[in-house]
Design a protein around this motif. Structure first.
Motif, mmCIF file in Angstrom:
data_model
loop_
_atom_site.group_PDB
_atom_site.id
_atom_site.type_symbol
_atom_site.label_atom_id
_atom_site.label_comp_id
_atom_site.label_asym_id
_atom_site.label_seq_id
_atom_site.Cartn_x
_atom_site.Cartn_y
_atom_site.Cartn_z
ATOM 1 N N ASN A 116 57.712 46.149 66.870
ATOM 2 C CA ASN A 116 56.655 46.551 67.793
ATOM 3 C C ASN A 116 55.503 47.216 67.052
ATOM 4 O O ASN A 116 54.325 46.986 67.353
ATOM 5 C CB ASN A 116 57.210 47.491 68.865
ATOM 6 N N ILE A 117 55.828 48.026 66.053
ATOM 7 C CA ILE A 117 54.771 48.621 65.222
ATOM 8 C C ILE A 117 53.977 47.516 64.539
ATOM 9 O O ILE A 117 52.736 47.547 64.497
ATOM 10 C CB ILE A 117 55.387 49.583 64.186
ATOM 11 N N ALA A 118 54.685 46.521 64.015
ATOM 12 C CA ALA A 118 54.022 45.430 63.294
ATOM 13 C C ALA A 118 53.081 44.643 64.208
ATOM 14 O O ALA A 118 51.988 44.245 63.800
ATOM 15 C CB ALA A 118 55.071 44.502 62.675
ATOM 16 N N TRP A 119 53.500 44.392 65.446
ATOM 17 C CA TRP A 119 52.612 43.708 66.386
ATOM 18 C C TRP A 119 51.300 44.456 66.552
ATOM 19 O O TRP A 119 50.238 43.851 66.627
ATOM 20 C CB TRP A 119 53.272 43.588 67.756
ATOM 21 N N ASN A 120 51.385 45.774 66.618
ATOM 22 C CA ASN A 120 50.176 46.566 66.820
ATOM 23 C C ASN A 120 49.284 46.582 65.585
ATOM 24 O O ASN A 120 48.132 47.025 65.656
ATOM 25 C CB ASN A 120 50.538 47.979 67.270
ATOM 26 N N PHE A 121 49.820 46.097 64.478
ATOM 27 C CA PHE A 121 48.994 45.884 63.284
ATOM 28 C C PHE A 121 48.519 44.433 63.209
ATOM 29 O O PHE A 121 47.877 44.040 62.238
ATOM 30 C CB PHE A 121 49.773 46.254 62.024
ATOM 31 N N GLY A 122 48.872 43.626 64.206
ATOM 32 C CA GLY A 122 48.413 42.245 64.260
ATOM 33 C C GLY A 122 49.396 41.217 63.742
ATOM 34 O O GLY A 122 49.046 40.031 63.623
ATOM 35 N N ALA A 123 50.628 41.624 63.452
ATOM 36 C CA ALA A 123 51.601 40.702 62.858
ATOM 37 C C ALA A 123 52.313 39.860 63.909
ATOM 38 O O ALA A 123 52.518 40.288 65.045
ATOM 39 C CB ALA A 123 52.632 41.490 62.055
ATOM 40 N N THR A 124 52.665 38.651 63.516
ATOM 41 C CA THR A 124 53.652 37.821 64.209
ATOM 42 C C THR A 124 54.730 37.550 63.180
ATOM 43 O O THR A 124 54.439 37.043 62.093
ATOM 44 C CB THR A 124 53.043 36.504 64.708
ATOM 45 N N LEU A 125 55.963 37.897 63.488
ATOM 46 C CA LEU A 125 57.010 37.924 62.472
ATOM 47 C C LEU A 125 57.804 36.629 62.372
ATOM 48 O O LEU A 125 58.452 36.374 61.363
ATOM 49 C CB LEU A 125 57.960 39.093 62.749
ATOM 50 N N CYS A 126 57.768 35.816 63.415
ATOM 51 C CA CYS A 126 58.484 34.536 63.399
ATOM 52 C C CYS A 126 57.649 33.510 64.153
ATOM 53 O O CYS A 126 57.192 33.789 65.268
ATOM 54 C CB CYS A 126 59.866 34.687 64.030
ATOM 55 N N ILE A 127 57.445 32.360 63.553
ATOM 56 C CA ILE A 127 56.621 31.315 64.161
ATOM 57 C C ILE A 127 57.516 30.208 64.699
ATOM 58 O O ILE A 127 58.334 29.639 63.970
ATOM 59 C CB ILE A 127 55.635 30.745 63.127
ATOM 60 N N ASP A 128 57.374 29.946 65.989
ATOM 61 C CA ASP A 128 58.106 28.849 66.625
ATOM 62 C C ASP A 128 57.342 27.555 66.353
ATOM 63 O O ASP A 128 56.198 27.394 66.771
ATOM 64 C CB ASP A 128 58.201 29.106 68.133
ATOM 65 N N ASN A 129 57.968 26.638 65.643
ATOM 66 C CA ASN A 129 57.301 25.392 65.262
ATOM 67 C C ASN A 129 57.270 24.356 66.385
ATOM 68 O O ASN A 129 56.668 23.294 66.233
ATOM 69 C CB ASN A 129 57.993 24.791 64.033
ATOM 70 N N GLY A 130 57.919 24.643 67.483
ATOM 71 C CA GLY A 130 57.874 23.755 68.637
ATOM 72 C C GLY A 130 58.810 22.578 68.571
ATOM 73 O O GLY A 130 58.839 21.749 69.493
ATOM 74 N N ASP A 131 59.580 22.475 67.515
ATOM 75 C CA ASP A 131 60.509 21.347 67.377
ATOM 76 C C ASP A 131 61.945 21.831 67.181
ATOM 77 O O ASP A 131 62.796 21.099 66.680
ATOM 78 C CB ASP A 131 60.094 20.459 66.194
ATOM 79 N N GLY A 132 62.183 23.069 67.560
ATOM 80 C CA GLY A 132 63.516 23.635 67.383
ATOM 81 C C GLY A 132 63.694 24.378 66.082
ATOM 82 O O GLY A 132 64.763 24.949 65.834
ATOM 83 N N THR A 133 62.672 24.379 65.241
ATOM 84 C CA THR A 133 62.740 25.108 63.971
ATOM 85 C C THR A 133 61.777 26.290 64.014
ATOM 86 O O THR A 133 60.854 26.342 64.833
ATOM 87 C CB THR A 133 62.393 24.208 62.783
ATOM 88 N N PHE A 134 61.998 27.222 63.090
ATOM 89 C CA PHE A 134 61.190 28.441 63.040
ATOM 90 C C PHE A 134 60.795 28.743 61.605
ATOM 91 O O PHE A 134 61.510 28.408 60.658
ATOM 92 C CB PHE A 134 61.974 29.627 63.615
ATOM 93 N N THR A 135 59.643 29.407 61.470
ATOM 94 C CA THR A 135 59.163 29.802 60.152
ATOM 95 C C THR A 135 59.062 31.312 60.079
ATOM 96 O O THR A 135 58.414 31.943 60.923
ATOM 97 C CB THR A 135 57.774 29.183 59.861
ATOM 98 N N SER A 136 59.705 31.885 59.083
ATOM 99 C CA SER A 136 59.633 33.322 58.872
ATOM 100 C C SER A 136 58.225 33.727 58.455
ATOM 101 O O SER A 136 57.573 33.028 57.675
ATOM 102 C CB SER A 136 60.636 33.735 57.785
ATOM 103 N N ASN A 137 57.773 34.862 58.969
ATOM 104 C CA ASN A 137 56.426 35.343 58.651
ATOM 105 C C ASN A 137 56.437 36.851 58.382
ATOM 106 O O ASN A 137 55.503 37.569 58.722
ATOM 107 C CB ASN A 137 55.482 35.015 59.815
ATOM 108 N N LEU A 138 57.516 37.293 57.746
ATOM 109 C CA LEU A 138 57.677 38.726 57.509
ATOM 110 C C LEU A 138 56.748 39.261 56.424
ATOM 111 O O LEU A 138 56.534 40.480 56.344
ATOM 112 C CB LEU A 138 59.134 39.042 57.118
#
Length: 498
Positions: A244-266
């Motif tokens: 939640n702190i990271a969101w308030n700094f503008g972060a998205t921590l995991c990207i949903d690729n829309g095909d059942g896979t995900f990309t880490s964005n830590l």
């Protein structure tokens, strides 16, 4: 956030009455006629006796006993809560006399749940977190309760955003909400008063930005000696709060690729900046508790409630923790929004669902739902449900717990009105102490937890938190790169397994 949808609860009562009439024969003046009449009467009586016996055999048998294990029973230390639930059990003896309700306190944990399910020891009903239902549904570890909800008239009364979290791709539903929450900032008003951080009316001068959070925490530490802020860094709850702190700094921590896979964005620049801020709370401002690596969800409330810390990230569904559990006077707790950061102001939305054992029968599920209704936690405004809401509010007030609104889990206007009336009748706090929190969490700033092995992501982030809190020279960027790689591997492995 409220969407009105009116759902009438229909009751169907079926009555069947079997009436039998008997006709008497007539007499005769002749002995033969009398004998024949007697024989006919005897035969008729025998026939009626046989018919009566057949009717008795065809009567419905008594309902089979139903045993329900309540994994939602309060923990042993909450004597008042236990007494309230014992009252609910007494009510159920009249409402559903065929059901036996057995207390079984259970606290959900990711490492113990599946072994419990596999051993056949899962309670009939238990609580989880909103991050878990999709995993439990996919694992076939919980019961599909769609038909039971339909039978009770509850199927279309659930907040749509919550229903989606509790449903599979075909629309089948596997749980109902106990309550929802949105993370905010809890304040120990006594410490704010001692530090001189209250306005002319005595309301705390709460921080509105992340920079103000650090400065406010430092003022409290300097003037009172207490920690200004509780940071969790012991287990997954640390990563949960950090997200939640990271969101308030503008972060998205995991990207949903829309095909059942995900990309880490830590390791995005925004996530790294957020972790640098957390590190500064320890090494630049020195406002944290003595050892954040020993702080978990429960100890955070202990620090706040006992006056060892002034601010803690928490939610409206846990106001009993600093007060009832840890002794903070009910009028010395306040809540505000999590402070805004460079990326905006967001509050993590989540909650606690009631879910049901995969081995539960329809009769057990219905009996458990009846119990939940009597607790006042379903979308019902029946006499029993209102009594349950009142009992809960009375119990909170007597135990020194703030009686405040809950997140709208159900959308029927009747239940919303009933809940509002309970707050009006039993409210025991100055609502202005909580208004900044409710103002923020009724806005567009709510975000659900990150997708893709969320608990594993929290675990990786907690490892970084532990490093930056214990090592002044920790390289935040390098640590976040490692966490990102570890998390991506977990995501890829899970995708391969599917």
């Amino acid at each position: 956030m409220k969407k009105k949808a009116v759902k009438r609860i229909l009751g169907i009562v079926c009555c069947m009455t079997l009436t039998m009439s008997m006709l008497a024969g007539c007499g005769s003046t002749s002995e033969t006629a009398a004998t024949e009449a007697t024989q006919e009467t005897t035969t008729a009586d025998e026939t009626k006796t046989e018919a009566s016996g057949e009717a008795e055999v065809q009567e419905p048998a008594e309902a089979e006993p139903v045993e329900v294990t309540l994994g939602i029973w309060p923990e042993d230390t909450l004597a008042d809560d236990i007494a309230m639930h014992e009252g609910f059990v007494e009510t159920m003896k009249t409402k559903n006399p065929n059901a036996t309700y057995t207390p079984a306190y259970y606290k959900y944990a990711t490492d113990t749940f599946m072994p419990m399910v596999e051993s056949g020891n899962c309670p009939t009903v238990f609580e989880s977190w909103f991050t878990e239902p999709q995993k439990l549904i996919a694992s076939k570890a919980v019961a599909n309760i769609t038909s039971e909800l339909d039978g009770k008239g509850w199927l279309n009364s659930m907040n749509p955003s919550i229903k989606e979290l509790l449903s599979d791709k075909d629309g089948n539903i596997y749980g109902i909400p106990r309550d929802g929450y949105a993370l905010g900032l809890m304040l120990n008003v006594e410490l704010f008063e001692e530090a001189g951080l209250v306005d002319a009316d005595g309301y705390p001068l709460y921080p509105k930005t992340m920079e103000e959070l650090a400065q406010t925490a430092k003022t409290i530490k300097d003037k009172t000696g207490a920690a200004g802020f509780v940071l969790l860094a012991k287990d997954g709850a640390g990563g949960w709060h950090f997200s939640n702190i990271a969101w308030n700094f503008g972060a998205t921590l995991c990207i949903d690729n829309g095909d059942g896979t995900f990309t880490s964005n830590l390791n995005s620049p925004e996530a790294i900046e957020a972790m640098e801020f957390v590190k500064s709370l320890k090494w630049d401002y020195d406002v944290l508790t003595a050892d954040p690596t020993n702080e978990d969800w429960g100890t955070g409330f202990t620090q706040l409630g006992t006056g060892n810390a002034a601010m803690y990230i928490a939610a409206n569904d846990a106001v009993n923790q600093p007060t009832q559990v840890n002794g903070l006077p009910v009028d010395k707790l306040a809540m505000c929004a999590i402070p805004e950061g460079p990326g905006g102001q967001y509050s993590l939305f989540g909650g606690t669902p009631y879910m049901f054992s995969k081995d539960a029968t329809p009769e057990q599920i219905n009996a458990a739902l009846d119990y939940i209704e009597v607790m006042g936690k379903g979308p019902s405004v029946s006499e029993d449900a209102i009594a349950g809401m009142q009992a809960d509010a009375e119990n909170k007030s007597a135990a020194g717990v703030p009686v405040i609104p809950r997140f709208p889990c159900w959308t029927d206007q009747a239940i919303l009105d009933a809940e509002a009336k309970i707050i009006e009748d039993y409210g025991n706090v100055d609502t202005k102490m909580f208004q900044p929190y409710f103002d923020a969490t009724s806005s567009e700033g709510l975000r659900s937890e990150e997708p893709g092995l969320t608990q594993d992501m929290y675990s990786e982030l907690t490892k970084v938190l532990q490093s930056v809190i214990t090592d002044k020279n920790a390289d935040v960027t390098a640590l976040m790169n490692t966490a990102n790689d570890n998390y991506q591997k977990l995501l890829d492995d899970a995708n391969s397994a599917n």
